[in-house]
Scaffold this active site. Structure first.
Site, PDB file in Angstrom:
ATOM      1  N   ILE A 274       0.884  -1.159   0.000  1.00 27.35           N
ATOM      2  CA  ILE A 274       0.000   0.000   0.000  1.00 27.35           C
ATOM      3  C   ILE A 274       0.926   1.214   0.000  1.00 27.35           C
ATOM      4  O   ILE A 274       1.570   1.506   1.006  1.00 27.35           O
ATOM      5  CB  ILE A 274      -0.922   0.023   1.239  1.00 27.35           C
ATOM      6  CG1 ILE A 274      -1.856  -1.183   1.229  1.00 27.35           C
ATOM      7  CG2 ILE A 274      -1.733   1.312   1.277  1.00 27.35           C
ATOM      8  CD1 ILE A 274      -2.789  -1.255   2.427  1.00 27.35           C
ATOM      9  N   PRO A 275       1.050   1.900  -1.131  1.00 28.20           N
ATOM     10  CA  PRO A 275       2.135   2.875  -1.310  1.00 28.20           C
ATOM     11  C   PRO A 275       1.906   4.224  -0.641  1.00 28.20           C
ATOM     12  O   PRO A 275       1.816   5.265  -1.304  1.00 28.20           O
ATOM     13  CB  PRO A 275       2.205   3.006  -2.837  1.00 28.20           C
ATOM     14  CG  PRO A 275       0.802   2.769  -3.298  1.00 28.20           C
ATOM     15  CD  PRO A 275       0.247   1.721  -2.357  1.00 28.20           C
ATOM     16  N   CYS A 276       1.871   4.221   0.683  1.00 35.54           N
ATOM     17  CA  CYS A 276       1.699   5.478   1.409  1.00 35.54           C
ATOM     18  C   CYS A 276       2.917   6.380   1.242  1.00 35.54           C
ATOM     19  O   CYS A 276       2.839   7.586   1.494  1.00 35.54           O
ATOM     20  CB  CYS A 276       1.405   5.223   2.881  1.00 35.54           C
ATOM     21  SG  CYS A 276       2.668   4.261   3.742  1.00 35.54           S
ATOM     22  N   HIS A 277       4.046   5.804   0.790  1.00 33.60           N
ATOM     23  CA  HIS A 277       5.236   6.607   0.553  1.00 33.60           C
ATOM     24  C   HIS A 277       5.059   7.588  -0.600  1.00 33.60           C
ATOM     25  O   HIS A 277       5.845   8.524  -0.751  1.00 33.60           O
ATOM     26  CB  HIS A 277       6.437   5.688   0.269  1.00 33.60           C
ATOM     27  CG  HIS A 277       6.212   4.747  -0.877  1.00 33.60           C
ATOM     28  ND1 HIS A 277       5.641   3.495  -0.713  1.00 33.60           N
ATOM     29  CD2 HIS A 277       6.465   4.868  -2.205  1.00 33.60           C
ATOM     30  CE1 HIS A 277       5.576   2.884  -1.880  1.00 33.60           C
ATOM     31  NE2 HIS A 277       6.070   3.703  -2.809  1.00 33.60           N
TER      32      HIS A 277
END
Length: 282
Positions: free
Chosen positions: A245-248
């Site tokens: 989950i690409p919260c970056h």
């Protein structure tokens, strides 16, 4: 993934932290290499093996100007941005291959006492990770410095679950996500405990194409909660599955990184690495 990628990451992280701390003076390759106790030649080669580009090119992807450039003109929705990237392109990696299923109240009852969780440790291009899965999918993925720390953080999330250290097929599939060729990846299912609001935010994050960045405000608009930027930030900060989950890919509207549960140096490294992979394809 080559083992050297994980080994090299420690030096690369040191180099990134040094560059960001001394950005105004624009340190040379020689100065960066001296700081991380490497020769300029070896540092250049290490960066090229790890990211596929030179240190100078990689650092361009970490600049404030580059972040602002990506954010400019992003009035299209995240869904439209994903569509523009192309269904077969690497840009839609997470949107195409990662699907979220929320845990039922019964599954998470009493701290997960009804859950059987298998977990394992692995190396990634961005440091060591711990992965955990139920029979339905990945429930936890996090970076760690010490195995004991990583294991304790996982068990704090599901304190009453039954645990077994075991690498299974679901976890093996996850490691493929770090490869540059995603043609053989099967769909990766995530089995997550979260409120309906959190699940909605995490699903919105999957729509951010690789190599792109968006803001907390844009996510708020995407889920039709334009005044909920602070709550969005809290939901992003509680993301239980690093990288998948690409919260970056969510930063401040000013172009500054904002926070990251696993450290801003690692966030910079991931953003730069993804930009390098995307630009190799163009």
């Amino acid at each position: 993934m080559h083992a050297s990628q994980s080994i090299n990451y420690q030096r690369i992280a040191e180099a990134i932290a040094f560059i960001q701390a001394n950005f105004k003076s624009q340190p040379s390759l020689e100065q960066i290499a001296e700081h991380v106790n490497l020769s300029p030649f070896y540092l250049h080669r290490m960066f090229s093996e790890w990211a596929g580009v030179s240190p100078k090119k990689f650092m361009q992807y970490l600049s404030l100007e580059y972040a602002k450039q990506l954010l400019q003109g992003k009035e299209v929705t995240l869904f439209e941005a994903a569509q523009e990237t192309g269904l077969s392109g690497t840009g839609r990696l997470h949107d195409l291959f990662v699907k979220i299923e929320g845990m039922t109240p019964g599954e998470f009852k009493n701290g997960g006492e009804n859950l059987q969780i298998n977990y394992s440790f692995a190396e990634s291009p961005f440091g060591d990770i711990i992965m955990a899965s139920t029979t339905k999918g990945i429930c936890h993925l996090a970076f760690f410095s010490e195995q004991e720390e990583g294991e304790a953080t996982m068990k704090a999330r599901f304190p009453n679950a039954t645990y077994q250290e075991s690498l299974n097929d679901i976890q093996k599939e996850v490691m493929q996500i770090f490869q540059l060729d995603w043609s053989k990846i099967n769909q990766i299912k995530l089995h997550l405990n979260g409120t309906p609001f959190q699940l909605k935010v995490w699903e919105a994050l999957l729509k951010i194409p690789i190599g792109n960045l968006t803001t907390y405000g844009s996510i708020a608009s995407e889920i039709e909660k334009p005044k909920a930027s602070r709550a969005i930030g809290t939901a992003i900060g509680s993301n239980p599955v690093a990288f998948l989950i690409p919260c970056h890919r969510v930063i401040q509207s000013s172009g500054k990184l904002g926070g990251y549960m696993w450290g801003n140096t690692r966030k910079s490294a991931i953003i730069g690495w993804e930009a390098a992979q995307l630009n190799q394809d163009t």
